[in-house]
Every structure is written in structure tokens, then in C-alpha cells.
Design a protein around this motif. Structure first.
Motif, PDB file in Angstrom:
ATOM      1  N   HIS A  85       9.705  14.263 -11.367  1.00 43.24           N
ATOM      2  CA  HIS A  85       9.077  13.295 -10.474  1.00 43.24           C
ATOM      3  C   HIS A  85       7.751  12.855 -11.083  1.00 43.24           C
ATOM      4  O   HIS A  85       6.931  13.699 -11.463  1.00 43.24           O
ATOM      5  CB  HIS A  85       8.810  13.921  -9.107  1.00 43.24           C
ATOM      6  CG  HIS A  85      10.051  14.172  -8.295  1.00 43.24           C
ATOM      7  ND1 HIS A  85      10.131  13.875  -6.949  1.00 43.24           N
ATOM      8  CD2 HIS A  85      11.255  14.707  -8.628  1.00 43.24           C
ATOM      9  CE1 HIS A  85      11.328  14.214  -6.497  1.00 43.24           C
ATOM     10  NE2 HIS A  85      12.023  14.726  -7.501  1.00 43.24           N
ATOM     11  N   VAL A  86       7.547  11.543 -11.155  1.00 37.23           N
ATOM     12  CA  VAL A  86       6.313  10.965 -11.689  1.00 37.23           C
ATOM     13  C   VAL A  86       5.730  10.036 -10.623  1.00 37.23           C
ATOM     14  O   VAL A  86       6.462   9.229 -10.033  1.00 37.23           O
ATOM     15  CB  VAL A  86       6.582  10.176 -12.986  1.00 37.23           C
ATOM     16  CG1 VAL A  86       5.316   9.472 -13.469  1.00 37.23           C
ATOM     17  CG2 VAL A  86       7.119  11.110 -14.068  1.00 37.23           C
ATOM     18  N   ASN A  87       4.434  10.143 -10.375  1.00 32.76           N
ATOM     19  CA  ASN A  87       3.791   9.330  -9.345  1.00 32.76           C
ATOM     20  C   ASN A  87       3.460   7.941  -9.869  1.00 32.76           C
ATOM     21  O   ASN A  87       3.025   7.777 -11.014  1.00 32.76           O
ATOM     22  CB  ASN A  87       2.516  10.017  -8.859  1.00 32.76           C
ATOM     23  CG  ASN A  87       2.829  11.283  -8.087  1.00 32.76           C
ATOM     24  OD1 ASN A  87       3.186  11.229  -6.920  1.00 32.76           O
ATOM     25  ND2 ASN A  87       2.713  12.424  -8.744  1.00 32.76           N
ATOM     26  N   VAL A  88       3.642   6.952  -9.003  1.00 30.79           N
ATOM     27  CA  VAL A  88       3.246   5.580  -9.318  1.00 30.79           C
ATOM     28  C   VAL A  88       2.629   4.980  -8.060  1.00 30.79           C
ATOM     29  O   VAL A  88       3.135   5.182  -6.953  1.00 30.79           O
ATOM     30  CB  VAL A  88       4.446   4.743  -9.819  1.00 30.79           C
ATOM     31  CG1 VAL A  88       5.545   4.674  -8.785  1.00 30.79           C
ATOM     32  CG2 VAL A  88       4.010   3.353 -10.219  1.00 30.79           C
ATOM     33  N   SER A  89       1.513   4.274  -8.212  1.00 30.81           N
ATOM     34  CA  SER A  89       0.844   3.718  -7.039  1.00 30.81           C
ATOM     35  C   SER A  89       1.550   2.447  -6.577  1.00 30.81           C
ATOM     36  O   SER A  89       2.127   1.713  -7.383  1.00 30.81           O
ATOM     37  CB  SER A  89      -0.620   3.408  -7.371  1.00 30.81           C
ATOM     38  OG  SER A  89      -0.695   2.414  -8.384  1.00 30.81           O
ATOM     39  N   PRO A  90       1.519   2.165  -5.273  1.00 32.73           N
ATOM     40  CA  PRO A  90       2.153   0.945  -4.777  1.00 32.73           C
ATOM     41  C   PRO A  90       1.596  -0.314  -5.442  1.00 32.73           C
ATOM     42  O   PRO A  90       2.345  -1.246  -5.734  1.00 32.73           O
ATOM     43  CB  PRO A  90       1.838   0.967  -3.277  1.00 32.73           C
ATOM     44  CG  PRO A  90       1.624   2.400  -2.956  1.00 32.73           C
ATOM     45  CD  PRO A  90       0.983   2.994  -4.170  1.00 32.73           C
ATOM     46  N   GLY A  91       0.278  -0.346  -5.680  1.00 30.72           N
ATOM     47  CA  GLY A  91      -0.317  -1.529  -6.293  1.00 30.72           C
ATOM     48  C   GLY A  91       0.262  -1.822  -7.661  1.00 30.72           C
ATOM     49  O   GLY A  91       0.544  -2.980  -7.999  1.00 30.72           O
ATOM     50  N   VAL A  92       0.451  -0.784  -8.470  1.00 28.01           N
ATOM     51  CA  VAL A  92       1.032  -0.976  -9.798  1.00 28.01           C
ATOM     52  C   VAL A  92       2.501  -1.343  -9.692  1.00 28.01           C
ATOM     53  O   VAL A  92       2.984  -2.274 -10.352  1.00 28.01           O
ATOM     54  CB  VAL A  92       0.831   0.290 -10.655  1.00 28.01           C
ATOM     55  CG1 VAL A  92       1.694   0.241 -11.909  1.00 28.01           C
ATOM     56  CG2 VAL A  92      -0.639   0.444 -11.045  1.00 28.01           C
ATOM     57  N   LEU A  93       3.241  -0.646  -8.849  1.00 26.78           N
ATOM     58  CA  LEU A  93       4.683  -0.908  -8.743  1.00 26.78           C
ATOM     59  C   LEU A  93       4.957  -2.328  -8.252  1.00 26.78           C
ATOM     60  O   LEU A  93       5.893  -2.988  -8.715  1.00 26.78           O
ATOM     61  CB  LEU A  93       5.323   0.105  -7.792  1.00 26.78           C
ATOM     62  CG  LEU A  93       6.839   0.009  -7.635  1.00 26.78           C
ATOM     63  CD1 LEU A  93       7.544   0.235  -8.961  1.00 26.78           C
ATOM     64  CD2 LEU A  93       7.338   1.007  -6.596  1.00 26.78           C
ATOM     65  N   LEU A  94       4.117  -2.815  -7.334  1.00 21.65           N
ATOM     66  CA  LEU A  94       4.381  -4.112  -6.725  1.00 21.65           C
ATOM     67  C   LEU A  94       3.782  -5.284  -7.501  1.00 21.65           C
ATOM     68  O   LEU A  94       4.309  -6.397  -7.448  1.00 21.65           O
ATOM     69  CB  LEU A  94       3.836  -4.139  -5.291  1.00 21.65           C
ATOM     70  CG  LEU A  94       4.487  -3.170  -4.310  1.00 21.65           C
ATOM     71  CD1 LEU A  94       3.872  -3.327  -2.927  1.00 21.65           C
ATOM     72  CD2 LEU A  94       5.981  -3.369  -4.247  1.00 21.65           C
ATOM     73  N   ASP A 129       3.321  -5.384   0.906  1.00 15.90           N
ATOM     74  CA  ASP A 129       4.476  -6.270   0.785  1.00 15.90           C
ATOM     75  C   ASP A 129       5.770  -5.449   0.778  1.00 15.90           C
ATOM     76  O   ASP A 129       6.414  -5.291  -0.262  1.00 15.90           O
ATOM     77  CB  ASP A 129       4.350  -7.091  -0.501  1.00 15.90           C
ATOM     78  CG  ASP A 129       5.331  -8.259  -0.558  1.00 15.90           C
ATOM     79  OD1 ASP A 129       6.270  -8.275   0.273  1.00 15.90           O
ATOM     80  OD2 ASP A 129       5.174  -9.134  -1.429  1.00 15.90           O
ATOM     81  N   PRO A 130       6.173  -4.910   1.949  1.00 19.15           N
ATOM     82  CA  PRO A 130       7.393  -4.083   1.990  1.00 19.15           C
ATOM     83  C   PRO A 130       8.640  -4.765   1.437  1.00 19.15           C
ATOM     84  O   PRO A 130       9.436  -4.104   0.754  1.00 19.15           O
ATOM     85  CB  PRO A 130       7.537  -3.738   3.480  1.00 19.15           C
ATOM     86  CG  PRO A 130       6.136  -3.794   4.005  1.00 19.15           C
ATOM     87  CD  PRO A 130       5.481  -4.920   3.249  1.00 19.15           C
ATOM     88  N   PRO A 131       8.873  -6.069   1.684  1.00 21.94           N
ATOM     89  CA  PRO A 131      10.065  -6.685   1.074  1.00 21.94           C
ATOM     90  C   PRO A 131      10.041  -6.629  -0.448  1.00 21.94           C
ATOM     91  O   PRO A 131      11.085  -6.421  -1.086  1.00 21.94           O
ATOM     92  CB  PRO A 131      10.009  -8.132   1.579  1.00 21.94           C
ATOM     93  CG  PRO A 131       9.260  -8.047   2.864  1.00 21.94           C
ATOM     94  CD  PRO A 131       8.214  -6.982   2.633  1.00 21.94           C
ATOM     95  N   ARG A 132       8.858  -6.779  -1.026  1.00 21.00           N
ATOM     96  CA  ARG A 132       8.760  -6.683  -2.474  1.00 21.00           C
ATOM     97  C   ARG A 132       9.023  -5.254  -2.949  1.00 21.00           C
ATOM     98  O   ARG A 132       9.618  -5.036  -4.006  1.00 21.00           O
ATOM     99  CB  ARG A 132       7.380  -7.143  -2.937  1.00 21.00           C
ATOM    100  CG  ARG A 132       7.258  -7.323  -4.444  1.00 21.00           C
ATOM    101  CD  ARG A 132       6.012  -8.095  -4.777  1.00 21.00           C
ATOM    102  NE  ARG A 132       5.882  -8.326  -6.208  1.00 21.00           N
ATOM    103  CZ  ARG A 132       4.973  -9.122  -6.756  1.00 21.00           C
ATOM    104  NH1 ARG A 132       4.120  -9.783  -5.976  1.00 21.00           N
ATOM    105  NH2 ARG A 132       4.913  -9.274  -8.058  1.00 21.00           N
ATOM    106  N   LEU A 133       8.580  -4.276  -2.154  1.00 21.78           N
ATOM    107  CA  LEU A 133       8.874  -2.893  -2.502  1.00 21.78           C
ATOM    108  C   LEU A 133      10.370  -2.635  -2.432  1.00 21.78           C
ATOM    109  O   LEU A 133      10.931  -1.923  -3.274  1.00 21.78           O
ATOM    110  CB  LEU A 133       8.124  -1.931  -1.576  1.00 21.78           C
ATOM    111  CG  LEU A 133       8.371  -0.438  -1.829  1.00 21.78           C
ATOM    112  CD1 LEU A 133       7.995  -0.048  -3.253  1.00 21.78           C
ATOM    113  CD2 LEU A 133       7.599   0.420  -0.824  1.00 21.78           C
TER     114      LEU A 133
END
Length: 268
Positions: A85-94, A129-133
């Protein structure tokens, strides 16, 4: 070398010195290690905040790709045969360009199978932006990567995020698991979460398990996948060895119990 639009030099420039600590996720029913979570640490094992707080917002993408690269390289070097498991922040992922492509390229470069990679997205940071997630989750699945929502039940987004995104895994936050055996309301909340996600077929992991009482209560509620200091602390730059892990013997009695080692799950 370039990784999907970002050079290795740019990654290194964005990266203050850091290391990785691994902490196991345990299947208490099957008595095995399911996965290792890769946690960023300062050099020598210092706190993660010492790394993350020194990075400007625009450098966060480079840092997170560098963390993923180091985590997967160490997993391969250590012979970890379970999920990582590797952590990624929502800001980076989105919002970062093609972050999934960059992570997939890193995994390929380090010869780490995407089928064993889980990206944990923290719920403690607002997801604007949940739809983008949801689109990101679907794109990850097409690559063979699974997505977990970390710190579930303690963040900004809660049930609306779960309804919109439907990840592969949720990790119940330690604010709900801590002392759950002594706290009726927490038990009711966790039981409600389990009833809610059962039809979705999501895996559930309980975080922050530190006592045999918490373990027994969570197991009685139906959770068999857990993570916490009861099993192992994160260990800097290596994965906890099998002999270092302990799991209460047999069923989960409320009183004192004998401990015995648990073993790692075989590689798929």
C-alpha cells in the motif's frame, strides 16, 4: 530518465531526504500477512511531517512519485511478496497530470507487479471533485491498481464519497477503533459501516488496533483484516519479519491470551 512527463532530476529536486517504513496489514482469521503499507519517514526514521511540510505545493507531485518509486524499489529489494500500500494525496491524484501513468511507469521500472499495488487516498483531506475521483478509481482498475480510502469515518467526505466513488477497500480510522471494546457508540458506528458496505463487496481494514480487547471486539463484529501496533510497529527501511509479529492464539477471548507468531501470505 523521464517518467510520463516528469524527469528524474525534477523528482530528486522536489524530494527532501526521506526513507520508508513498512507496517503489515494482517488477516487475523487466516493468520497471515496480507499486505505491507509503505509509510514515508524522515532520514533515520524521523516523522513524516518533517518531509511533507518542507515541500511546496507545486513540488508535491514529484515528492509523491519519488516516495512511490522508493517504496516499490525497497519492496522488491526486501522480497515482499504481498500487496504493498502506497499513500497518495487527493490533490495529486485528482489534479496532477497523468499521475496514475507515472506511478505505473515507476512500478514497471522497479519490476513491481501492478496487481499487488494499492493506492491509499486519505479521507482526512477534502476531496473537492468526487466524480473525478471516481474516474481516477476506474482508470486505476484498468491498470490493475486498486484504490483504498484511508482514515474512513474521520474525514470530510464520509458516506457521500463512498456512494460516489465505491473504492476497492476502506480503512476504518483509529478514532473509531481505538477503545471500541469499551465504547458502545463506536461499536454501533462500525457495525453500521459494515452493514452498509457488505452489499458493495468492499474489503474493510481496521486501523490503529493496539489492544487485545479492540482486536476481539472488531473480530466479533466481523472484521478480520487489521493493522496496528498490536501486531507490529512500522519498521524503518525493512518489512517486519514473521518472527516479530504476534497474534492472539485461537479465538478472541476477553481475558489474557497466549501469543504466537503469524506467517506471511505466499506471493500470488
Amino acid at each position: 530518465m523521464h517518467i510520463r512527463g516528469i524527469s528524474e532530476a525534477a523528482i530528486d529536486q522536489a524530494t527532501p531526504g526521506f526513507g520508508i517504513a513498512f507496517q503489515p496489514i494482517v488477516d487475523v482469521g487466516g493468520r497471515r500477512i496480507l499486505a505491507q503499507e509503505a509509510l514515508v519517514r524522515g532520514l533515520g526514521g524521523g516523522p513524516a511531517a518533517g518531509v511533507l511540510n518542507r515541500v511546496e505545493g507545486g513540488q508535491r507531485f514529484g515528492l509523491e512519485i519519488a516516495i512511490a518509486r522508493h517504496a516499490l524499489a525497497r519492496a522488491v529489494a526486501l522480497g515482499i511478496g504481498t500487496d504493498v500500500h502506497v499513500n497518495v494525496s487527493p490533490g495529486v491524484l485528482l489534479h496532477a497530470p497523468d499521475v496514475l501513468g507515472a506511478i505505473a511507469a515507476v512500478a514497471e521500472a522497479e519490476r513491481f507487479p501492478l496487481a499487488r499495488l494499492v493506492l491509499e487516498v486519505t479521507e482526512g483531506e477534502r476531496i473537492d471533485d468526487p466524480p473525478r475521483l471516481r474516474q481516477a478509481v476506474e482508470a486505476a482498475r484498468r491498470l490493475g491498481i486498486r484504490i483504498a480510502i484511508d482514515d474512513f469515518g474521520a474525514g470530510y467526505n464520509g458516506l457521500s464519497l463512498l456512494a460516489e466513488v465505491q473504492p476497492d477497500i476502506i480503512k476504518i480510522d483509529m478514532t473509531l477503533t481505538r477503545g471500541i471494546d469499551l465504547h458502545r457508540v463506536r461499536r454501533s458506528i462500525v457495525a453500521g459501516i459494515l452493514r452498509m458496505v457488505e452489499p458493495m463487496g468492499l474489503r474493510v481494514i481496521a486501523e490503529g488496533v493496539e489492544s487485545v480487547g479492540e482486536l476481539g471486539c472488531l473480530h466479533a463484529l466481523g472484521i478480520t483484516e487489521m493493522q496496528g501496533f498490536l501486531f507490529a510497529h512500522p519498521i524503518y527501511e525493512r518489512a517486519p519479519a514473521e518472527r516479530e509479529l504476534r497474534l492472539p492464539f485461537g479465538t478472541m477471548p476477553s481475558g489474557p491470551t497466549r501469543l504466537e507468531p503469524i506467517v506471511a501470505a505466499p506471493a500470488p
